[in-house]
Write a protein that holds these residues in place. Sequence first.
Motif, PDB file in Angstrom:
ATOM      1  N   LEU A 105      58.374   4.475 -43.720  1.00 13.38           N
ATOM      2  CA  LEU A 105      56.981   4.548 -43.284  1.00 13.38           C
ATOM      3  C   LEU A 105      56.578   5.988 -43.022  1.00 13.38           C
ATOM      4  O   LEU A 105      57.396   6.797 -42.574  1.00 13.38           O
ATOM      5  CB  LEU A 105      56.758   3.755 -41.984  1.00 13.38           C
ATOM      6  N   ALA A 106      55.289   6.264 -43.262  1.00 11.36           N
ATOM      7  CA  ALA A 106      54.742   7.591 -42.969  1.00 11.36           C
ATOM      8  C   ALA A 106      53.827   7.502 -41.765  1.00 11.36           C
ATOM      9  O   ALA A 106      53.166   6.480 -41.550  1.00 11.36           O
ATOM     10  CB  ALA A 106      53.951   8.106 -44.162  1.00 11.36           C
ATOM     11  N   ASN A 107      53.794   8.554 -40.996  1.00 11.36           N
ATOM     12  CA  ASN A 107      52.824   8.656 -39.916  1.00 11.36           C
ATOM     13  C   ASN A 107      51.953   9.889 -40.130  1.00 11.36           C
ATOM     14  O   ASN A 107      52.431  11.021 -40.025  1.00 11.36           O
ATOM     15  CB  ASN A 107      53.524   8.762 -38.564  1.00 11.36           C
ATOM     16  N   ASN A 108      50.677   9.648 -40.433  1.00 16.59           N
ATOM     17  CA  ASN A 108      49.718  10.749 -40.554  1.00 16.59           C
ATOM     18  C   ASN A 108      49.065  10.971 -39.199  1.00 16.59           C
ATOM     19  O   ASN A 108      48.774  10.014 -38.484  1.00 16.59           O
ATOM     20  CB  ASN A 108      48.632  10.379 -41.565  1.00 16.59           C
ATOM     21  N   PRO A 109      48.797  12.233 -38.853  1.00 16.41           N
ATOM     22  CA  PRO A 109      48.127  12.464 -37.577  1.00 16.41           C
ATOM     23  C   PRO A 109      46.696  11.929 -37.616  1.00 16.41           C
ATOM     24  O   PRO A 109      45.997  12.112 -38.616  1.00 16.41           O
ATOM     25  CB  PRO A 109      48.158  13.980 -37.413  1.00 16.41           C
ATOM     26  N   ALA A 110      46.278  11.254 -36.549  1.00 17.23           N
ATOM     27  CA  ALA A 110      44.922  10.705 -36.501  1.00 17.23           C
ATOM     28  C   ALA A 110      43.969  11.668 -35.815  1.00 17.23           C
ATOM     29  O   ALA A 110      42.808  11.769 -36.187  1.00 17.23           O
ATOM     30  CB  ALA A 110      44.935   9.366 -35.764  1.00 17.23           C
ATOM     31  N   ILE A 111      44.464  12.353 -34.789  1.00 17.83           N
ATOM     32  CA  ILE A 111      43.612  13.254 -33.997  1.00 17.83           C
ATOM     33  C   ILE A 111      44.349  14.575 -33.787  1.00 17.83           C
ATOM     34  O   ILE A 111      45.556  14.661 -34.034  1.00 17.83           O
ATOM     35  CB  ILE A 111      43.258  12.633 -32.613  1.00 17.83           C
ATOM     36  N   ALA A 112      43.621  15.565 -33.326  1.00 14.98           N
ATOM     37  CA  ALA A 112      44.243  16.864 -33.018  1.00 14.98           C
ATOM     38  C   ALA A 112      45.047  16.730 -31.720  1.00 14.98           C
ATOM     39  O   ALA A 112      44.746  15.873 -30.895  1.00 14.98           O
ATOM     40  CB  ALA A 112      43.155  17.920 -32.857  1.00 14.98           C
ATOM     41  N   PRO A 113      46.042  17.594 -31.522  1.00 13.43           N
ATOM     42  CA  PRO A 113      46.794  17.553 -30.268  1.00 13.43           C
ATOM     43  C   PRO A 113      45.861  17.663 -29.057  1.00 13.43           C
ATOM     44  O   PRO A 113      44.931  18.470 -29.065  1.00 13.43           O
ATOM     45  CB  PRO A 113      47.705  18.778 -30.359  1.00 13.43           C
ATOM     46  N   LEU A 114      46.098  16.836 -28.054  1.00 16.29           N
ATOM     47  CA  LEU A 114      45.257  16.885 -26.859  1.00 16.29           C
ATOM     48  C   LEU A 114      45.689  18.062 -25.981  1.00 16.29           C
ATOM     49  O   LEU A 114      46.879  18.373 -25.884  1.00 16.29           O
ATOM     50  CB  LEU A 114      45.368  15.578 -26.068  1.00 16.29           C
ATOM     51  N   GLY A 115      44.716  18.677 -25.333  1.00 10.90           N
ATOM     52  CA  GLY A 115      44.996  19.813 -24.446  1.00 10.90           C
ATOM     53  C   GLY A 115      45.781  20.879 -25.190  1.00 10.90           C
ATOM     54  O   GLY A 115      45.483  21.202 -26.337  1.00 10.90           O
ATOM     55  N   GLU A 116      46.803  21.388 -24.539  1.00  8.25           N
ATOM     56  CA  GLU A 116      47.654  22.403 -25.174  1.00  8.25           C
ATOM     57  C   GLU A 116      48.948  21.802 -25.701  1.00  8.25           C
ATOM     58  O   GLU A 116      49.925  22.511 -25.933  1.00  8.25           O
ATOM     59  CB  GLU A 116      47.977  23.512 -24.160  1.00  8.25           C
ATOM     60  N   SER A 117      48.984  20.475 -25.857  1.00  7.26           N
ATOM     61  CA  SER A 117      50.250  19.844 -26.273  1.00  7.26           C
ATOM     62  C   SER A 117      50.603  20.253 -27.701  1.00  7.26           C
ATOM     63  O   SER A 117      49.731  20.589 -28.510  1.00  7.26           O
ATOM     64  CB  SER A 117      50.157  18.319 -26.162  1.00  7.26           C
ATOM     65  N   LEU A 118      51.896  20.234 -27.987  1.00  8.09           N
ATOM     66  CA  LEU A 118      52.397  20.596 -29.315  1.00  8.09           C
ATOM     67  C   LEU A 118      53.467  19.595 -29.745  1.00  8.09           C
ATOM     68  O   LEU A 118      54.173  19.033 -28.900  1.00  8.09           O
ATOM     69  CB  LEU A 118      53.046  21.992 -29.273  1.00  8.09           C
TER      70      LEU A 118
END
Length: 716
Positions: free
Chosen positions: A466-479
Amino acid sequence: MNPGEREPLAGGDAAARQPDIPREIVQAACPHDCPDTCAMQVTVERHGERRIAIKIAGDPHHPPTGGALCTKVSRYLERTYHADRVLTPLRRIGRKGAGRFEPVSWDRALDEIAQRLGAIASRNPEAILPYSYAGTMGLVQGESMAQRFFNKLGASRLDRTICSEAGSQGLRHTLGASVGMDMEQFENSRQIIFWGTNAVGSNLHLWSRAQEAKRRGARLIAIDPYRSLTAERCHEHIAPLPGTDGALAFGIMHVLIREGWLDRDYIERYTLGFAALAERALAYDPERVAHICGIGAGTIERLAHDYWQIRPTAIRLNYGIQRTRGGGNAVRAIACLPALAGHWRDPAGGLLLSSSGTFQVNHEALERPDLLAGRTPRTLNMSAIGDALLHAAPAVEAVIVYNSNPVAVAPQSGEVARGFARDDLFTVVLEHFQTDTADYADIVLPATTQLEHVDVHLSYGHLYQLANNPAIAPLGESLPNTEIFRRLAQSMGFDDPCFVETDESLAASAFHSCGASPYDWERLRRDGWQRLDLPQPYAPFAEGKFPTPSGRCEFTSERLAAQGHDPLPDFIAPFESMQSSPELAARFPLAIISPPARNFLNSSFVNVVSLRDTEGEPHLELHPQDAAARGIVEGDRVEVFNDRGSFMLRARVSEKARPGVVVALSIWWKKLAADGKNANEVTSQRLTDLGGGATFYDCLVEVRMAGSGTARVSSA
Ligand SMILES: Nc1nc2c(c(=O)[nH]1)N[C@H]1C(S)=C(S)[C@@H](COP(=O)(O)OP(=O)(O)OC[C@H]3O[C@@H](n4cnc5c(=O)[nH]c(N)nc54)[C@H](O)[C@@H]3O)O[C@H]1N2
Ligand SMILES: Nc1nc2c(c(=O)[nH]1)N[C@H]1C(S)=C(S)[C@@H](COP(=O)(O)OP(=O)(O)OC[C@H]3O[C@@H](n4cnc5c(=O)[nH]c(N)nc54)[C@H](O)[C@@H]3O)O[C@H]1N2
Ligand SMILES: [Mo]
């Protein structure tokens, strides 16, 4: 940061539909440590540059997922946009464990870590230890860049044994690898034995297949000391004492052999060591086994009879089976059964513990063991992290924790917390939340969730990548974990090109090809999932072809013999039980098991209020006889204790727990329990027979009313 201090972050169901807002569906994968590894679809709204996830659902086209997510992961948006997300690096300002932190910049956090690790590494890199497990099962956000970092450093290695190692070794030395039935075939089984697994709670999508089999007339049996949600819904529930399954398997073998209920052709062609196994099974007559297991001898006779008569029979084994001293051998013994009765001949017969060995992961490409450059650092076992932090020589001076919450999940928690509380230990924790473990960190670094990063997955319960594509940008300063380790590598001056490789590129190198079809990341990320190139229907051992050294199902294992083990499986009694340790049992007469609560995923989701509310508060299930003997009634606050520690819960009195066994569904965050403790206060750091696994369900305790000095013995 105090929980509840902030408003929930914008997102989730809060965003009401406006017709002119553009939407798209992002193809994703559930990252959690569960055999189902669901394909997910995340609905995202675009508000200019900003993307907000508003809905999460199971992919209706992915056969194992069938459009349904479990209750927990249906709440994944609530978890991602949770008000308590750690969104900046944090630096501790209170004492270890108190949970008082202040925000700092990434630069400052990375500088401090690089300086501390650099100083330790210049003396002895083995004084640095990674601690990670399966907070995410992703191959990219798991052990790729992280492992490169620790390999380059020459840090101590971590033996990741806490969950499955005993059973994996048991399979490896019998079937050859973690390979088994296709879960999609369970609906065609005529009989399914749920052995040490609560599929309703922890393997929902296989349970749906079993429901279909039931509608078609199949018989369902549960073997579990506890009447779990699964056991409750089966036709028959057999409740042996914890850690006695190896004996039960030998009891079944004894009857099969005595009656000649054997697929002699299959045994002849495809197995090794039948005569020796049969001789050992002679000693396990049903009367003896009944005594060991605490069940009726007639039950064993009938189980063996039905196992031979009802064809095909599937055994769904899960890791609940191997959390006691003899866990590895129990899995070995059970894994012999389908070969004896010939159930592997049918795709809907045989056994499934794990399918992970069907996938060809390219660990070399991901983890780059060549960065060790000839060094072989020591290995420390994660299941005894308390001992490692307190007693290892040379001492552990720094721990980097990611994808795990050891202060809550590791055994003998009092020792684990004492280890993490050491003032001379430098601890960094990469997390989404201020967990029990993060409270002991010097520095907490904010990590992204599955909605915010790229990943690629295998499954240990089905046969799809399975692949996981990012849905949203990282929240706050998370990486992403990968990016955190890239930046750490840069701060440490590691200039190998492998430390700038992108997540995309890592994902693209994660698998070797399987069968004729090459692994194609671009196609996978577009489609979301891809079945391995295997025959349909898939019957892995219908014609032998076991991936063992002999190519046969190994009842006897030369490899084990070479390691100094018994080449045959046997029943190995628990460390702690009425029969194996009567002196201990005189003081602590009850066995405690602490299997997963349905609405938690190990210790993940415990801080999601809606899910915690469903579980209520920590509770202990006791049989009416055991409750009455201690003057305990439903709703009492009780204390569970042994020489290692104690914790408190609310009593629930019912026949779900068998006499002599108490059940504390887990794994609670300690700080979200009234007494700041959980079930791991009483569990031990002793290890399983094979693989050095944890023995969470091999534990004797006594129970008393909370606040009373001794167990209250009633005259009734
Ligand atoms: N909802 C939910 N799902 C999960 C998890 C979770 O925490 N919550 N955890 C995930 C993880 S990490 C894992 S490893 C898997 C675990 O998956 P499983 O191994 O299926 O774990 P459980 O669902 O706890 O089922 C274990 C069952 O074994 C029983 N048991 C305990 N000791 C013994 C014993 O000695 N013999 C027998 N026969 N039975 C015994 C317990 O009562 C329990 O009902 O589930 C995964 N899925
Ligand atoms: N008493 C008792 N103890 C048990 C068990 C039991 O049945 N009974 N089960 C055992 C089993 S089977 C297992 S597998 C272990 C599980 O132990 P762990 O693998 O430690 O699992 P979790 O408790 O879910 O903790 C995972 C943590 O990883 C974090 N995380 C998730 N994704 C990411 C990410 O992308 N980046 C970073 N940095 N962090 C992330 C989550 O927020 C969470 O706090 O517990 C074991 N402990
Ligand atoms: Mo696990």
